[in-house]
Scaffold this active site. Sequence first.
Site, PDB file in Angstrom:
ATOM      1  N   LYS A   1       0.808  -1.217   0.000  1.00  0.00           N
ATOM      2  CA  LYS A   1       0.000   0.000   0.000  1.00  0.00           C
ATOM      3  C   LYS A   1       0.843   1.268   0.000  1.00  0.00           C
ATOM      4  O   LYS A   1       2.041   1.258   0.244  1.00  0.00           O
ATOM      5  CB  LYS A   1      -0.995  -0.030   1.163  1.00  0.00           C
TER       6      LYS A   1
ATOM      7  N   ARG B   1      -3.429  -9.915   5.003  1.00  0.00           N
ATOM      8  CA  ARG B   1      -3.842 -10.081   3.607  1.00  0.00           C
ATOM      9  C   ARG B   1      -2.722  -9.541   2.727  1.00  0.00           C
ATOM     10  O   ARG B   1      -2.399  -8.354   2.794  1.00  0.00           O
ATOM     11  CB  ARG B   1      -5.144  -9.322   3.361  1.00  0.00           C
TER      12      ARG B   1
END
Length: 284
Positions: free
Chosen positions: A223, A263
């Site tokens: 991210k 995740r």
Amino acid sequence: MGTLRGHVAGLPSWDRCAVMGVVNVTPDSFSDGGEWFDTELAVKHGLDLVAAGADLVDVGGESTRPGAARVDEAEELRRVVPVVRELTRAGAVVSVDTMRAAVAEKAVEAGAVLVNDVSGGQADPAMIPVVAATGSPFIVMHWRGQSIDMNNRAVYRDVVGEVTAELRHSFDRAVAGGIDPERIVLDPGLGFAKNAEHDLTLIAHLEDLRALGRPLLIAASRKRFLGRVLAGEGGDPPPARERDAATAAVTAIVAGRGAWAVRVHEVHDSADAVRVARALEGAR
């Protein structure tokens, strides 16, 4: 893979922090958009993730990257359901990543054992009743609105306090809608209506989120906040695929602090990280 303790009877749980591998059946995801858009390739990728150490695979057919537009329901069903069905037939533990009740329902019928809704049941009013009817475990993420404009919603006076309160509200909504509270996982939604400072602060205060009393899923993989950290002051963030080592670092940290699962896109290093975190916990 870790030892699977719970499955059909309730929330899947392992003997350590689990590793959830990402299967994006999309042409436009920020990290790997288009690579696994074909059903056969997506299934192969999911099985490769299991072979690399994934405990479960999360199949999604709609990108939630910042600025992403939504796909229609028929297209999302076309992308997701065949992949869920084939991965389940091959023995994988599968979750479905969707904000649509119809997709969740069809995916569970095809074998998915978990529904992962980044809107926490807010995007589709039918989601909570459908999940309650299926009896499936439900991942409730912190969410302030659709991806198309979520960056405008990244405004907080106290990000930990506000995210915690908003997650508690979403949890209460899900329970009031009939979902068994013991089958709910919470996700702070790193990168969703949050900037890099917000994401880092949430990870640093994981104990405040754990105080909600439910298992936590942490989805930091590749991210933007990791890109900002790696870039340093005034530098250019590296491409998403060059953030896997940083992702594994976050995995090690949150696994050591009691996360239920992480995740991730690249499974191998995170699978190693959770094993090391478990060994350290055992050594205490």
